[in-house]
Design a protein around this motif. Structure first.
Motif, PDB file in Angstrom:
ATOM      1  N   GLU A  62       0.898  -1.179   0.185  1.00  0.00           N
ATOM      2  CA  GLU A  62      -0.082   0.093   0.199  1.00  0.00           C
ATOM      3  C   GLU A  62       1.081   1.325  -0.060  1.00  0.00           C
ATOM      4  O   GLU A  62       0.593   2.250  -0.446  1.00  0.00           O
ATOM      5  N   SER A 113      -1.169   1.823 -14.180  1.00  0.00           N
ATOM      6  CA  SER A 113      -2.257   0.622 -14.216  1.00  0.00           C
ATOM      7  C   SER A 113      -2.431   0.264 -15.670  1.00  0.00           C
ATOM      8  O   SER A 113      -3.577  -0.168 -16.189  1.00  0.00           O
ATOM      9  N   MET A 153      -3.930  -6.174 -11.029  1.00  0.00           N
ATOM     10  CA  MET A 153      -5.080  -5.336 -10.378  1.00  0.00           C
ATOM     11  C   MET A 153      -5.734  -6.246  -9.324  1.00  0.00           C
ATOM     12  O   MET A 153      -5.766  -7.374  -9.505  1.00  0.00           O
ATOM     13  N   HIS A 186      -9.134  -3.715  -6.733  1.00  0.00           N
ATOM     14  CA  HIS A 186      -9.299  -2.505  -7.540  1.00  0.00           C
ATOM     15  C   HIS A 186      -8.218  -1.509  -7.468  1.00  0.00           C
ATOM     16  O   HIS A 186      -8.512  -0.077  -7.582  1.00  0.00           O
ATOM     17  N   ARG A 187      -7.076  -1.928  -7.533  1.00  0.00           N
ATOM     18  CA  ARG A 187      -5.970  -1.110  -7.485  1.00  0.00           C
ATOM     19  C   ARG A 187      -4.771  -1.697  -7.821  1.00  0.00           C
ATOM     20  O   ARG A 187      -4.670  -3.109  -7.631  1.00  0.00           O
ATOM     21  N   PRO A 188      -3.877  -1.192  -8.465  1.00  0.00           N
ATOM     22  CA  PRO A 188      -2.700  -1.858  -8.889  1.00  0.00           C
ATOM     23  C   PRO A 188      -1.587  -2.489  -7.861  1.00  0.00           C
ATOM     24  O   PRO A 188      -1.408  -1.704  -7.018  1.00  0.00           O
ATOM     25  N   GLN A 189      -1.613  -3.595  -7.898  1.00  0.00           N
ATOM     26  CA  GLN A 189      -0.886  -4.228  -6.614  1.00  0.00           C
ATOM     27  C   GLN A 189       0.332  -4.999  -6.959  1.00  0.00           C
ATOM     28  O   GLN A 189       0.967  -5.711  -6.209  1.00  0.00           O
TER      29      GLN A 189
END
Length: 541
Positions: free
Chosen positions: A232, A269, A283, A286-289
């Motif tokens: 994060e 992304s 992703m 709902h976020r690029p990880q």
């Protein structure tokens, strides 16, 4: 009778205004793939190989004319004069296009087509004849598996149009086949990744799946790659690597060009491609990880859409796994939650009853956890519980299930294990805990536990099971069985803790279960494997 092509001086070029067509000219050609080719270069498909054309005609003049014109536009040409030779060359050389005369000295063009199709369904065949009026083109193309039918009286210009169409058709077919192979790989791997596997296993499957898709598109593509994860805070960490990067332990160990595309892909992304690398975003929630990053040859043209589609499958699997863990995993210990433990107990009771297999349990109660909480605080107690959870995972099989039953109590399910085996595992856990210490405020604190075990070599519930008991009855039965093994834990606790105990010798667990259910099958009461209580000193042996 073999006719000759009728055409004036060698063509300076054939220009076709249609979009996407090949422009046959000495100065420049535009291939079906959309690449611009400078003068003297060859028309190449996406594979980087030169298009190969086999000319089959018994007329030396026709062979010479065709070879000259086809070589002029950058094609690799061979010529033979018999049907048998055509079949041999088509088998060994594998051309993309065959210009085949209908009348040959040994066999007809139709027979050649039939024999070639036995080993090559993809080559584009243009049948050539001087008697097209007797055998109309549409009729011949419908009857034979050919992609063109040329009338020699139309001249060389029309032949070149047929070759153009045949090569475009072959290139498009190859793209479809490559796309099909990529999708087949994606579907095959997707069946594995959607099985609620642990996230580390998903990382490995996802990276290998990406590599297989690249290889399905172009053999040898994507052999060197890595999966890079972003927390994060945006810090990147290397989770998996293959090929020449397999020995890398950190992101900084990867080459600069791979790190640059990975960093850019996480930030944007989006798929990022450089001259020598590609990064596909992963992703999650709902976020690029993270990203899948691969080293590529500068001339490679990877299937970006397929890679992105598969990455979305991996992302979905990770999200499902995280949701599953939120619902079933005790975050402090890493073991399954009580609710999930009870569901799995019922599940294995049903399986063991149906298969008539043994089933055993272990119940663990931490010794003197309250003094640790009182002296060092509850944070220290949490460390102790987490350590016990890790110890249980280290001591059991993959098929076994360890869960936090409540507070400082834990349960281990051992499918297909006899009570004797459960006693062995319980002793192993007892010794492992005794060997572990936690350090709090520079003080070493030892951990011990009272451990009970028990179970059945066979479960006398098959007739009861045929009565279709309700799920609530199974739940009560599971709780009762765990309670019985908890009684053995009480024996170990009363004896001073830091030891293992089995249920009393004279206790018939099968009979206890049937009495609890108010049921008797008239034949079996279950055979409880008698195991003596293992004292602390016994557990060390």
């Amino acid at each position: 009778m073999v006719g000759l092509f009728e055409f004036p001086e060698p063509l300076e070029g054939l220009t076709r205004p249609k979009r996407g067509a090949i422009v046959f000219a000495h100065s420049k050609q535009t291939a079906v793939t959309g690449m611009d080719l400078e003068e003297g270069s060859r028309i190449r498909p996406d594979t980087g190989q030169t298009y190969k054309v086999l000319v089959v005609d018994d007329s030396p003049t026709v062979q010479l004319q065709l070879r000259a014109q086809l070589a002029t536009v950058g094609l690799d040409v061979r010529a033979v004069d018999t049907g048998k030779a055509a079949i041999e060359v088509a088998l060994s050389w594998r051309p993309e296009c065959v210009l085949l005369d209908y009348f040959l000295p040994d066999i007809t063009g139709e027979e050649v087509v039939e024999k070639i199709r036995r080993f090559d369904a993809d080559v584009q065949i243009v049948l050539i004849t001087g008697q097209a009026a007797r055998k109309p083109a549409r009729l011949m193309m419908k009857r034979l598996d050919i992609q063109g039918y040329h009338d020699k009286t139309n001249g060389l210009e029309t032949v070149m149009i047929w070759v153009d169409a045949a090569l475009k058709g072959h290139a498009q077919k190859m793209v479809i086949l490559r796309q099909t192979r990529c999708l087949e790989v994606a579907l095959e791997v997707s069946r594995e990744i959607h099985q609620l596997l642990p996230v580390p296993e998903l990382f490995g499957l996802g990276l290998r799946g990406m590599q297989r898709i690249l290889s399905a598109w172009t053999p040898g593509l994507g052999t060197d790659g890595a999966l890079i994860w972003a927390d994060e805070g945006g810090t990147l960490s290397l989770r998996r690597a293959i090929g020449k990067f397999a020995g890398c332990a950190r992101v900084v160990d990867l080459p600069d060009h791979l790190r640059v595309v990975a960093d850019t892909s996480v930030d944007s992304s989006e798929v990022v491609r450089s001259e020598t690398a590609i990064a596909i975003p992963l992703m999650a929630v709902h976020r690029p990880q993270g990203v899948f990053a691969f080293e590529l040859d500068p001339s490679a043209n990877p299937p970006t859409d397929h890679l992105l589609l598969f990455s979305q499958q991996v992302s979905t699997a990770i999200e499902n796994n995280l949701l599953f863990e939120m619902a079933t995993i005790d975050t402090l210990t890493g073991l399954v939650s009580r609710a999930h433990l009870m569901r799995r107990t019922v599940e294995w009771l049903k399986i063991s009853t149906r298969k008539n297999e043994p089933f055993s349990l272990i119940f663990l109660d931490v010794d003197r956890l309250k003094p640790i909480n009182d002296r060092f605080g509850h944070a220290a107690g949490d460390v102790a519980l987490a350590t016990i959870g890790a110890t249980l995972i280290d001591c059991i099989r993959d098929v076994d299930i360890a869960g936090r039953y409540g507070g400082d109590e834990f349960v281990v399910l051992l499918p297909s294990a006899t009570p004797t085996v459960a006693g062995t595992v319980a002793g192993r856990i007892c010794r492992a805990l005794r060997d572990r210490t936690i350090h709090i405020d520079d003080e070493a604190v030892s951990l011990t536990a009272s451990i009970g075990f028990g179970g059945l070599c066979e479960i006398p519930l098959r007739k009861w099971m045929r009565s279709n008991p309700k799920e609530d009855e199974w739940n009560r039965l599971a709780a009762f069985l765990i309670g019985l093994v908890d009684d053995a834990t009480y024996i170990a606790k009363q004896a001073g803790g830091n030891q293992v105990a089995g249920l009393p010798k004279d206790l018939d667990v099968g009979k206890e279960l049937l009495e609890f259910l108010h049921w008797s099958d008239g034949e079996h009461s279950g055979r409880f494997a008698v195991v003596q209580r293992i004292t602390s000193s016994d557990a060390e042996t």
